[in-house]
Write a protein that holds these residues in place. Sequence first.
Motif, PDB file in Angstrom:
ATOM      1  N   LEU A 156       0.810  -1.221   0.000  1.00 21.63           N
ATOM      2  CA  LEU A 156       0.000   0.000   0.000  1.00 21.63           C
ATOM      3  C   LEU A 156       0.843   1.270   0.000  1.00 21.63           C
ATOM      4  CD1 LEU A 156      -2.858  -0.982   2.493  1.00 21.63           C
ATOM      5  CD2 LEU A 156      -2.676  -1.408   0.039  1.00 21.63           C
ATOM      6  N   LYS A 157       2.164   1.097  -0.157  1.00 15.66           N
ATOM      7  CA  LYS A 157       3.095   2.237  -0.232  1.00 15.66           C
ATOM      8  C   LYS A 157       2.987   3.141   0.995  1.00 15.66           C
ATOM      9  CE  LYS A 157       3.198   2.358  -5.304  1.00 15.66           C
ATOM     10  NZ  LYS A 157       2.430   1.099  -5.467  1.00 15.66           N
ATOM     11  N   LEU A 158       3.057   2.513   2.178  1.00 23.17           N
ATOM     12  CA  LEU A 158       2.953   3.255   3.428  1.00 23.17           C
ATOM     13  C   LEU A 158       4.275   3.873   3.856  1.00 23.17           C
ATOM     14  CD1 LEU A 158       0.627   0.856   5.469  1.00 23.17           C
ATOM     15  CD2 LEU A 158       0.005   3.005   4.354  1.00 23.17           C
ATOM     16  N   THR A 169      16.838   8.236   2.997  1.00 24.87           N
ATOM     17  CA  THR A 169      16.073   8.087   4.248  1.00 24.87           C
ATOM     18  C   THR A 169      14.663   7.592   3.936  1.00 24.87           C
ATOM     19  OG1 THR A 169      15.385  10.398   4.142  1.00 24.87           O
ATOM     20  CG2 THR A 169      17.361   9.878   5.443  1.00 24.87           C
ATOM     21  N   THR A 170      14.115   6.866   4.886  1.00 23.71           N
ATOM     22  CA  THR A 170      12.769   6.308   4.725  1.00 23.71           C
ATOM     23  C   THR A 170      11.811   6.987   5.701  1.00 23.71           C
ATOM     24  OG1 THR A 170      13.660   4.160   4.049  1.00 23.71           O
ATOM     25  CG2 THR A 170      11.366   4.220   4.802  1.00 23.71           C
ATOM     26  N   SER A 171      10.718   7.501   5.171  1.00 22.58           N
ATOM     27  CA  SER A 171       9.700   8.137   6.007  1.00 22.58           C
ATOM     28  C   SER A 171       8.507   7.189   6.179  1.00 22.58           C
ATOM     29  CB  SER A 171       9.223   9.446   5.379  1.00 22.58           C
ATOM     30  OG  SER A 171       8.112   9.967   6.079  1.00 22.58           O
ATOM     31  N   THR A 172       8.070   7.020   7.410  1.00 21.96           N
ATOM     32  CA  THR A 172       6.892   6.178   7.693  1.00 21.96           C
ATOM     33  C   THR A 172       5.710   7.030   8.166  1.00 21.96           C
ATOM     34  OG1 THR A 172       7.697   5.809   9.949  1.00 21.96           O
ATOM     35  CG2 THR A 172       8.296   4.164   8.271  1.00 21.96           C
ATOM     36  N   GLN A 173       5.677   8.292   7.740  1.00 16.21           N
ATOM     37  CA  GLN A 173       4.598   9.177   8.174  1.00 16.21           C
ATOM     38  C   GLN A 173       3.227   8.696   7.701  1.00 16.21           C
ATOM     39  OE1 GLN A 173       4.480  12.145  10.206  1.00 16.21           O
ATOM     40  NE2 GLN A 173       6.291  11.005  10.826  1.00 16.21           N
ATOM     41  N   ARG A 174       3.175   8.055   6.526  1.00 19.26           N
ATOM     42  CA  ARG A 174       1.890   7.533   6.065  1.00 19.26           C
ATOM     43  C   ARG A 174       1.369   6.456   7.014  1.00 19.26           C
ATOM     44  NH1 ARG A 174       2.925   6.820  -0.495  1.00 19.26           N
ATOM     45  NH2 ARG A 174       2.972   9.063  -1.000  1.00 19.26           N
ATOM     46  N   LEU A 175       2.262   5.626   7.504  1.00 22.07           N
ATOM     47  CA  LEU A 175       1.870   4.595   8.461  1.00 22.07           C
ATOM     48  C   LEU A 175       1.398   5.240   9.773  1.00 22.07           C
ATOM     49  CD1 LEU A 175       1.626   1.646   9.307  1.00 22.07           C
ATOM     50  CD2 LEU A 175       4.052   1.693   9.937  1.00 22.07           C
ATOM     51  N   ALA A 178      -1.980   6.548   9.160  1.00 22.15           N
ATOM     52  CA  ALA A 178      -2.948   5.445   9.096  1.00 22.15           C
ATOM     53  C   ALA A 178      -3.378   5.042  10.497  1.00 22.15           C
ATOM     54  CB  ALA A 178      -2.345   4.254   8.364  1.00 22.15           C
ATOM     55  N   THR A 179      -2.428   5.042  11.426  1.00 24.37           N
ATOM     56  CA  THR A 179      -2.745   4.773  12.829  1.00 24.37           C
ATOM     57  C   THR A 179      -3.642   5.871  13.391  1.00 24.37           C
ATOM     58  OG1 THR A 179      -0.632   3.628  13.138  1.00 24.37           O
ATOM     59  CG2 THR A 179      -1.767   4.393  15.115  1.00 24.37           C
ATOM     60  N   SER A 180      -3.290   7.112  13.120  1.00 24.23           N
ATOM     61  CA  SER A 180      -4.047   8.239  13.671  1.00 24.23           C
ATOM     62  C   SER A 180      -5.453   8.341  13.084  1.00 24.23           C
ATOM     63  CB  SER A 180      -3.298   9.546  13.427  1.00 24.23           C
ATOM     64  OG  SER A 180      -2.071   9.565  14.120  1.00 24.23           O
ATOM     65  N   MET A 181      -5.642   7.935  11.820  1.00 24.14           N
ATOM     66  CA  MET A 181      -6.962   8.054  11.196  1.00 24.14           C
ATOM     67  C   MET A 181      -8.012   7.243  11.930  1.00 24.14           C
ATOM     68  SD  MET A 181      -6.931  10.261   8.835  1.00 24.14           S
ATOM     69  CE  MET A 181      -8.549   9.931   8.166  1.00 24.14           C
ATOM     70  N   PHE A 182      -7.600   6.116  12.510  1.00 29.16           N
ATOM     71  CA  PHE A 182      -8.529   5.319  13.303  1.00 29.16           C
ATOM     72  C   PHE A 182      -9.092   6.159  14.444  1.00 29.16           C
ATOM     73  CE2 PHE A 182      -9.506   2.699  16.946  1.00 29.16           C
ATOM     74  CZ  PHE A 182     -10.236   1.648  16.415  1.00 29.16           C
ATOM     75  N   TYR A 183      -8.245   6.925  15.089  1.00 28.57           N
ATOM     76  CA  TYR A 183      -8.674   7.713  16.242  1.00 28.57           C
ATOM     77  C   TYR A 183      -9.440   8.964  15.831  1.00 28.57           C
ATOM     78  CZ  TYR A 183      -5.701   4.400  18.557  1.00 28.57           C
ATOM     79  OH  TYR A 183      -5.160   3.227  19.002  1.00 28.57           O
ATOM     80  N   SER A 225      -4.575   0.904  -1.848  1.00 30.83           N
ATOM     81  CA  SER A 225      -3.725   2.093  -1.786  1.00 30.83           C
ATOM     82  C   SER A 225      -3.722   2.642  -0.368  1.00 30.83           C
ATOM     83  CB  SER A 225      -4.229   3.174  -2.757  1.00 30.83           C
ATOM     84  OG  SER A 225      -5.496   3.662  -2.333  1.00 30.83           O
ATOM     85  N   TRP A 226      -2.747   3.504  -0.082  1.00 27.88           N
ATOM     86  CA  TRP A 226      -2.690   4.090   1.249  1.00 27.88           C
ATOM     87  C   TRP A 226      -3.851   5.052   1.486  1.00 27.88           C
ATOM     88  CZ3 TRP A 226      -2.079   9.401   1.494  1.00 27.88           C
ATOM     89  CH2 TRP A 226      -1.532  10.041   0.361  1.00 27.88           C
ATOM     90  N   GLN A 227      -4.360   5.694   0.409  1.00 29.87           N
ATOM     91  CA  GLN A 227      -5.523   6.563   0.568  1.00 29.87           C
ATOM     92  C   GLN A 227      -6.755   5.753   0.980  1.00 29.87           C
ATOM     93  OE1 GLN A 227      -3.549   6.481  -2.182  1.00 29.87           O
ATOM     94  NE2 GLN A 227      -3.279   8.534  -3.068  1.00 29.87           N
ATOM     95  N   GLY A 228      -6.910   4.591   0.345  1.00 25.61           N
ATOM     96  CA  GLY A 228      -8.028   3.722   0.699  1.00 25.61           C
ATOM     97  C   GLY A 228      -7.926   3.224   2.132  1.00 25.61           C
ATOM     98  N   LEU A 229      -6.700   2.946   2.577  1.00 20.47           N
ATOM     99  CA  LEU A 229      -6.497   2.509   3.953  1.00 20.47           C
ATOM    100  C   LEU A 229      -6.875   3.615   4.931  1.00 20.47           C
ATOM    101  CD1 LEU A 229      -5.457   0.279   5.859  1.00 20.47           C
ATOM    102  CD2 LEU A 229      -3.207   1.380   5.741  1.00 20.47           C
ATOM    103  N   PHE A 230      -6.551   4.861   4.597  1.00 22.65           N
ATOM    104  CA  PHE A 230      -6.928   5.975   5.462  1.00 22.65           C
ATOM    105  C   PHE A 230      -8.449   6.027   5.643  1.00 22.65           C
ATOM    106  CE2 PHE A 230      -3.125   9.134   5.053  1.00 22.65           C
ATOM    107  CZ  PHE A 230      -2.272   8.141   5.499  1.00 22.65           C
ATOM    108  N   ALA A 231      -9.199   5.898   4.539  1.00 23.97           N
ATOM    109  CA  ALA A 231     -10.661   5.938   4.615  1.00 23.97           C
ATOM    110  C   ALA A 231     -11.198   4.767   5.432  1.00 23.97           C
ATOM    111  CB  ALA A 231     -11.253   5.913   3.211  1.00 23.97           C
ATOM    112  N   GLN A 232     -10.642   3.582   5.193  1.00 25.37           N
ATOM    113  CA  GLN A 232     -11.089   2.388   5.934  1.00 25.37           C
ATOM    114  C   GLN A 232     -10.836   2.551   7.421  1.00 25.37           C
ATOM    115  OE1 GLN A 232      -8.927   0.097   7.529  1.00 25.37           O
ATOM    116  NE2 GLN A 232     -10.516  -1.365   8.102  1.00 25.37           N
ATOM    117  N   ARG A 233      -9.671   3.073   7.778  1.00 23.58           N
ATOM    118  CA  ARG A 233      -9.336   3.236   9.196  1.00 23.58           C
ATOM    119  C   ARG A 233     -10.256   4.248   9.879  1.00 23.58           C
ATOM    120  NH1 ARG A 233      -6.354  -0.135  11.997  1.00 23.58           N
ATOM    121  NH2 ARG A 233      -5.428   1.542  13.213  1.00 23.58           N
TER     122      ARG A 233
END
Length: 564
Positions: A156-158, A169-175, A178-183, A225-233
């Motif tokens: 999902l390209k997180l 460098t690797t950024s995991t801000q999308r991940l 994704a955690t924060s969208m649940f809350y 996709s990561w956008q879809g994961l955001f909506a699902q969360r």
Amino acid sequence: MSHRVMSSEADVCCSRHIDVECCRSAIKISFAKNQRDYIQFSIPGQEFLDYLQGSYSKMRSDALDMEEQHRKGETPVFHSLHPDHEDQSSSWSFEKDEAAAIVPEHAVNVDKAVERRVLRKIDLFLIPLMWIGYGLVYYDKAILGSAVLFGMTKDLKLSVVDRSTTPPTTSTQRLSWATSMFYFGMLAGLYPLTFLLQRFNVGRVLGVVVILWGLIAMLTATVTSWQGLFAQRFFLGFVESIIPTGFMCIVSGYYTQEEQALRQSWWFSSTGGWTIIGGALNYGFAQIEGGSLKRWQYIYLLAGALTVCFGCACFVIPNSAVSAWFLSIEERVVAVERLRKGQTGVRCQMLKTSQLREAVLDVKIWLVAFMMAGAYTTLESILLQFPLGAIVLVFILLTGFLSSRIPNIRIILLILCCLPVIAGCAMIWRSSWYHRAPTPVAGYTIIGFFGPVVSIIISLGMANVAGATKKSATAAAIFVAYCVGNIIGPQLIKTPTLKRHYPELWLGLIICYCIVILLAIVLYVVLWKENKKRGTLPMNEAERDSFAFRDLTDKENPYFRYVL
């Protein structure tokens, strides 16, 4: 013994009386013009229970006959005590505490052996359901971390690699988001779903919402996709918000103030238990080699299927002890009567703006909410990554047990449990990280004490409020703070600061837990002073008994006492 079921306007007896033979006891019904009155049951001793077990259909028939006779004059309003009365729509049933429908206005002696039997039945029915339910909430959040291990980040390209830097460098801000969208979703759902649960049938509302939650969880397997994961969360958090607040209110309506700490800890301890169960399930999913789906997709399909099964079970949850089908009629009376002393009430389905306004202005609710925000900042996500389930499970149960056995020890236990968390954060941050380093491992172990801190905060918040709408508002406020803490927490984990051991994270946690300790001290002083002031007021036993089930708030009821 005199038994009264009163409507909200009925405080005055009046002029005309009609005697009706019903259930081997005399029922004297008074009518007052343009007012709803009360039905006074002159039922001595054991005949009260005989009456409750008698024929309700005859009572309703008699009432309808009398209403027809007086339709053009002073019209009586008769409220049946049928076990299914909550399904009969009436303004009275929404305005008043349901308890008033089956218990007298004044206290009745309860046989201790019967009370123990009733308590055991309530425990055996409610606690397993709540333990499984909140465990599924926790597992549902936990599996995002598991799914990442099984390839979701890549699929999902997180994670994003910045090749403009040397080295890349690797950024995991999308991940993190994704955690924060649940809350964010939970934040949006807390108040509407909590008040929906209060206003309508508990079992039906929970059943429908939980099944919807299970379906959304299974649909995660279709996200590409990561956008879809955001909506699902987001939507997953929205529907799951009904579980913790609903359970908090259910416990408050079935148990005494002394019993609530242990029972709240029982269902909340599933955070530790399901961490262990989830680890075992993840080990099983790791063994999957083939199949048309990715391993992380199988995880969500299982979680959703389990949740749907739990949702079906939710339909059997009764509105309150008044209509608890797993109790006999006599046991329902005992289940309600035993709550009279605490003055916390049972359940009222009317949403009252006055109680909501009082909750907003109540300083102790703000103190509890701020403590919750500080106690839960990002530590939940840490727990999901380390085998701390057993620590959390044991100490949540231990503090709950001690709180139920030793009066006014909850805030003291809360402060004591904060200290290991502060020490653990400092040990992790300031120690050397190398292979099999003992200090950070020990630090990670003792931060598991955040579990009992949160459990005690929940029990403090719910045991110290009365009034159905205020209870709902308090439960929602506590988990609003929980969401805020969990939204902020993941943003403190910044990959570029790894070599410095994430200083923003650990320093932030230390500051938060120091603030929690200060707020706990302030709360102790506030509650102690209020109890002391109320202790000087004159005591009227008859008035205290009658106030218990009028859906009064803790501030409206001078006989309410706070637990520390």
